[in-house]
Scaffold this motif. Structure first.
Motif, PDB file in Angstrom:
ATOM      1  N   ARG A 139       0.833  -1.214   0.000  1.00 20.10           N
ATOM      2  CA  ARG A 139       0.000   0.000   0.000  1.00 20.10           C
ATOM      3  C   ARG A 139       0.862   1.256   0.000  1.00 20.10           C
ATOM      4  NH1 ARG A 139      -2.699  -1.860   4.516  1.00 20.10           N
ATOM      5  NH2 ARG A 139      -2.234   0.105   5.533  1.00 20.10           N
ATOM      6  N   ALA A 140       1.942   1.235   0.772  1.00 17.74           N
ATOM      7  CA  ALA A 140       2.814   2.413   0.870  1.00 17.74           C
ATOM      8  C   ALA A 140       3.474   2.727  -0.464  1.00 17.74           C
ATOM      9  CB  ALA A 140       3.878   2.183   1.940  1.00 17.74           C
ATOM     10  N   LEU A 141       3.778   1.709  -1.242  1.00 16.01           N
ATOM     11  CA  LEU A 141       4.498   1.919  -2.495  1.00 16.01           C
ATOM     12  C   LEU A 141       3.584   2.101  -3.706  1.00 16.01           C
ATOM     13  CD1 LEU A 141       7.483  -0.521  -1.979  1.00 16.01           C
ATOM     14  CD2 LEU A 141       7.485   1.971  -1.808  1.00 16.01           C
ATOM     15  N   LEU A 142       2.283   2.049  -3.490  1.00 11.34           N
ATOM     16  CA  LEU A 142       1.355   2.311  -4.593  1.00 11.34           C
ATOM     17  C   LEU A 142       1.510   3.743  -5.063  1.00 11.34           C
ATOM     18  CD1 LEU A 142      -1.967   0.639  -3.397  1.00 11.34           C
ATOM     19  CD2 LEU A 142      -0.504  -0.096  -5.284  1.00 11.34           C
ATOM     20  N   PRO A 143       1.468   3.972  -6.363  1.00 17.37           N
ATOM     21  CA  PRO A 143       1.606   5.340  -6.863  1.00 17.37           C
ATOM     22  C   PRO A 143       0.393   6.214  -6.575  1.00 17.37           C
ATOM     23  CG  PRO A 143       1.243   3.813  -8.674  1.00 17.37           C
ATOM     24  CD  PRO A 143       1.380   2.994  -7.421  1.00 17.37           C
ATOM     25  N   SER A 144      -0.714   5.618  -6.202  1.00 14.91           N
ATOM     26  CA  SER A 144      -1.948   6.364  -5.982  1.00 14.91           C
ATOM     27  C   SER A 144      -1.863   7.222  -4.721  1.00 14.91           C
ATOM     28  CB  SER A 144      -3.121   5.386  -5.843  1.00 14.91           C
ATOM     29  OG  SER A 144      -4.248   6.063  -5.359  1.00 14.91           O
ATOM     30  N   PRO A 145      -2.276   8.492  -4.816  1.00 15.10           N
ATOM     31  CA  PRO A 145      -2.281   9.350  -3.631  1.00 15.10           C
ATOM     32  C   PRO A 145      -3.361   8.945  -2.639  1.00 15.10           C
ATOM     33  CG  PRO A 145      -3.221  10.524  -5.489  1.00 15.10           C
ATOM     34  CD  PRO A 145      -2.710   9.200  -6.009  1.00 15.10           C
ATOM     35  N   SER A 146      -4.256   8.060  -3.033  1.00 11.95           N
ATOM     36  CA  SER A 146      -5.326   7.656  -2.133  1.00 11.95           C
ATOM     37  C   SER A 146      -4.912   6.513  -1.213  1.00 11.95           C
ATOM     38  CB  SER A 146      -6.562   7.230  -2.936  1.00 11.95           C
ATOM     39  OG  SER A 146      -6.259   6.071  -3.686  1.00 11.95           O
ATOM     40  N   ALA A 147      -3.697   5.967  -1.408  1.00 14.99           N
ATOM     41  CA  ALA A 147      -3.242   4.897  -0.525  1.00 14.99           C
ATOM     42  C   ALA A 147      -3.056   5.471   0.872  1.00 14.99           C
ATOM     43  CB  ALA A 147      -1.920   4.322  -1.031  1.00 14.99           C
ATOM     44  N   GLU A 148      -3.703   4.841   1.843  1.00 17.70           N
ATOM     45  CA  GLU A 148      -3.638   5.348   3.205  1.00 17.70           C
ATOM     46  C   GLU A 148      -2.932   4.353   4.090  1.00 17.70           C
ATOM     47  OE1 GLU A 148      -7.434   6.458   4.658  1.00 17.70           O
ATOM     48  OE2 GLU A 148      -7.886   7.703   2.938  1.00 17.70           O
ATOM     49  N   GLY A 149      -2.291   4.861   5.115  1.00 14.15           N
ATOM     50  CA  GLY A 149      -1.595   4.026   6.079  1.00 14.15           C
ATOM     51  C   GLY A 149      -2.564   3.499   7.106  1.00 14.15           C
ATOM     52  N   GLY A 150      -2.012   2.898   8.103  1.00 18.29           N
ATOM     53  CA  GLY A 150      -2.865   2.373   9.139  1.00 18.29           C
ATOM     54  C   GLY A 150      -2.043   2.017  10.346  1.00 18.29           C
ATOM     55  N   ASN A 151      -2.724   1.763  11.427  1.00 19.30           N
ATOM     56  CA  ASN A 151      -2.066   1.369  12.642  1.00 19.30           C
ATOM     57  C   ASN A 151      -2.286  -0.114  12.824  1.00 19.30           C
ATOM     58  OD1 ASN A 151      -1.113   0.972  15.202  1.00 19.30           O
ATOM     59  ND2 ASN A 151      -1.887   2.931  15.946  1.00 19.30           N
ATOM     60  N   ALA A 152      -1.236  -0.852  13.008  1.00 18.50           N
ATOM     61  CA  ALA A 152      -1.321  -2.305  13.092  1.00 18.50           C
ATOM     62  C   ALA A 152      -1.447  -2.790  14.527  1.00 18.50           C
ATOM     63  CB  ALA A 152      -0.095  -2.928  12.435  1.00 18.50           C
ATOM     64  N   ASP A 153      -1.677  -1.908  15.484  1.00 14.52           N
ATOM     65  CA  ASP A 153      -1.739  -2.302  16.889  1.00 14.52           C
ATOM     66  C   ASP A 153      -2.797  -3.357  17.171  1.00 14.52           C
ATOM     67  OD1 ASP A 153       0.080  -0.330  17.197  1.00 14.52           O
ATOM     68  OD2 ASP A 153      -0.991   0.714  18.787  1.00 14.52           O
ATOM     69  N   GLY A 154      -3.924  -3.282  16.484  1.00 12.70           N
ATOM     70  CA  GLY A 154      -5.052  -4.136  16.800  1.00 12.70           C
ATOM     71  C   GLY A 154      -4.997  -5.515  16.182  1.00 12.70           C
ATOM     72  N   THR A 155      -3.864  -5.948  15.703  1.00 12.67           N
ATOM     73  CA  THR A 155      -3.769  -7.240  15.057  1.00 12.67           C
ATOM     74  C   THR A 155      -4.087  -8.351  16.038  1.00 12.67           C
ATOM     75  OG1 THR A 155      -2.021  -6.405  13.651  1.00 12.67           O
ATOM     76  CG2 THR A 155      -2.239  -8.779  13.779  1.00 12.67           C
ATOM     77  N   ALA A 156      -5.042  -9.176  15.669  1.00 15.85           N
ATOM     78  CA  ALA A 156      -5.379 -10.322  16.506  1.00 15.85           C
ATOM     79  C   ALA A 156      -4.247 -11.338  16.429  1.00 15.85           C
ATOM     80  CB  ALA A 156      -6.686 -10.951  16.038  1.00 15.85           C
ATOM     81  N   GLU A 157      -4.047 -12.072  17.513  1.00 16.04           N
ATOM     82  CA  GLU A 157      -2.955 -13.036  17.571  1.00 16.04           C
ATOM     83  C   GLU A 157      -3.034 -14.037  16.427  1.00 16.04           C
ATOM     84  OE1 GLU A 157       0.577 -13.988  18.980  1.00 16.04           O
ATOM     85  OE2 GLU A 157      -0.653 -12.410  19.817  1.00 16.04           O
ATOM     86  N   ASP A 158      -4.241 -14.518  16.094  1.00 13.43           N
ATOM     87  CA  ASP A 158      -4.353 -15.515  15.027  1.00 13.43           C
ATOM     88  C   ASP A 158      -4.128 -14.900  13.652  1.00 13.43           C
ATOM     89  OD1 ASP A 158      -6.930 -14.338  15.827  1.00 13.43           O
ATOM     90  OD2 ASP A 158      -7.731 -15.477  14.150  1.00 13.43           O
ATOM     91  N   ASP A 159      -4.199 -13.571  13.512  1.00 10.63           N
ATOM     92  CA  ASP A 159      -3.892 -12.917  12.241  1.00 10.63           C
ATOM     93  C   ASP A 159      -2.401 -12.956  11.947  1.00 10.63           C
ATOM     94  OD1 ASP A 159      -6.507 -12.280  11.847  1.00 10.63           O
ATOM     95  OD2 ASP A 159      -6.312 -10.207  12.554  1.00 10.63           O
ATOM     96  N   ARG A 160      -1.582 -13.189  12.994  1.00 15.43           N
ATOM     97  CA  ARG A 160      -0.145 -13.136  12.818  1.00 15.43           C
ATOM     98  C   ARG A 160       0.483 -14.525  12.786  1.00 15.43           C
ATOM     99  NH1 ARG A 160       2.066  -9.198  17.196  1.00 15.43           N
ATOM    100  NH2 ARG A 160       0.734 -10.459  18.481  1.00 15.43           N
ATOM    101  N   ASP A 161      -0.327 -15.579  12.758  1.00 10.11           N
ATOM    102  CA  ASP A 161       0.229 -16.921  12.787  1.00 10.11           C
ATOM    103  C   ASP A 161       1.114 -17.212  11.591  1.00 10.11           C
ATOM    104  OD1 ASP A 161      -2.605 -18.601  14.315  1.00 10.11           O
ATOM    105  OD2 ASP A 161      -0.980 -17.431  15.177  1.00 10.11           O
ATOM    106  N   GLN A 162       0.674 -16.879  10.399  1.00 11.90           N
ATOM    107  CA  GLN A 162       1.457 -17.163   9.208  1.00 11.90           C
ATOM    108  C   GLN A 162       2.508 -16.090   9.017  1.00 11.90           C
ATOM    109  OE1 GLN A 162      -1.248 -17.673   5.913  1.00 11.90           O
ATOM    110  NE2 GLN A 162      -0.745 -19.831   6.011  1.00 11.90           N
ATOM    111  N   GLY A 163       3.750 -16.520   8.893  1.00 14.72           N
ATOM    112  CA  GLY A 163       4.823 -15.596   8.579  1.00 14.72           C
ATOM    113  C   GLY A 163       5.250 -14.704   9.728  1.00 14.72           C
ATOM    114  N   GLU A 164       4.882 -15.035  10.972  1.00 18.42           N
ATOM    115  CA  GLU A 164       5.292 -14.193  12.086  1.00 18.42           C
ATOM    116  C   GLU A 164       6.786 -14.309  12.290  1.00 18.42           C
ATOM    117  OE1 GLU A 164       4.723 -14.083  16.802  1.00 18.42           O
ATOM    118  OE2 GLU A 164       2.890 -14.026  15.634  1.00 18.42           O
ATOM    119  N   PHE A 165       7.410 -13.198  12.566  1.00 21.43           N
ATOM    120  CA  PHE A 165       8.831 -13.205  12.864  1.00 21.43           C
ATOM    121  C   PHE A 165       9.099 -12.164  13.922  1.00 21.43           C
ATOM    122  CE2 PHE A 165       8.006 -10.263   9.541  1.00 21.43           C
ATOM    123  CZ  PHE A 165       8.937  -9.253   9.625  1.00 21.43           C
ATOM    124  N   ASP A 166      10.118 -12.391  14.699  1.00 23.15           N
ATOM    125  CA  ASP A 166      10.446 -11.484  15.782  1.00 23.15           C
ATOM    126  C   ASP A 166      11.370 -10.384  15.321  1.00 23.15           C
ATOM    127  OD1 ASP A 166       8.882 -12.721  17.689  1.00 23.15           O
ATOM    128  OD2 ASP A 166      10.446 -14.139  18.205  1.00 23.15           O
TER     129      ASP A 166
END
Length: 169
Positions: A139-166
């Motif tokens: 999303r950050a690298l999209l050329p579109s000015p409408s690409a918006e960021g976000g806060n990832a604080d609310g990630t549920a634990e099961d959302d991070r199961d795949q590909g989690e790294f420390d």
């Protein structure tokens, strides 16, 4: 001052079109932990990004000022010697407002709030899952000015199961 480049056979150049749905771009990864830098640079290099690494904010700032390369994104840890991630974010927003910054921190939400007020594209807690981080990078690298960021604080634990790294500890 030389940056630490990660070589990859599938690194895309900025002037190449995206391939098979990949977003291409140049990313500066900043972390004082060499293992974290190497891991993230390797994972992103496999996705086709051109990666440069820096061991702290001061070194990254020097790279940004002296480089003829145009970075689309800086991914930075918060806690580093010489110049922390917030200080680097402040300098980037003033001098290079088109470069998006993703901050990764294991510290309290006050740091995340400050980073967002200063214009961070996104803030991720530690540890973070690579899949979610990669979606934010795309999303950050999209050329579109409408690409918006976000806060990832609310990630549920099961959302991070795949590909989690420390990364960025």
């Amino acid at each position: 001052m030389r940056g630490h480049r990660r070589a990859s056979s599938n690194i895309a150049r900025d002037d190449e079109p995206s391939r098979a749905g990949q977003v291409v771009g140049s990313i500066l990864v900043v972390d004082d932990c060499e293992g974290n830098r190497a891991l993230l640079a390797d994972l992103l290099g496999r996705q086709g990004y051109s990666i440069t690494t820096a061991p702290n904010g001061a070194f990254a700032w020097g790279l940004l000022r002296q480089s003829s390369m145009s970075y689309g994104l800086v991914i930075t840890d918060f806690m580093m010697p010489r110049m922390n991630g917030i200080e680097l974010l402040e300098k980037i927003r003033v001098a290079y407002p088109w470069i998006k910054v993703v901050l990764v921190t294991g510290l309290e939400k006050a740091i995340a709030s400050k980073a967002q007020r200063l214009g961070a594209f996104a803030v991720f807690p530690k540890p973070c899952g690579f899949d979610q981080l990669h979606e934010t990078i795309k999303r950050a690298l999209l050329p579109s000015p409408s690409a918006e960021g976000g806060n990832a604080d609310g990630t549920a634990e099961d959302d991070r199961d795949q590909g989690e790294f420390d990364c960025f500890q």
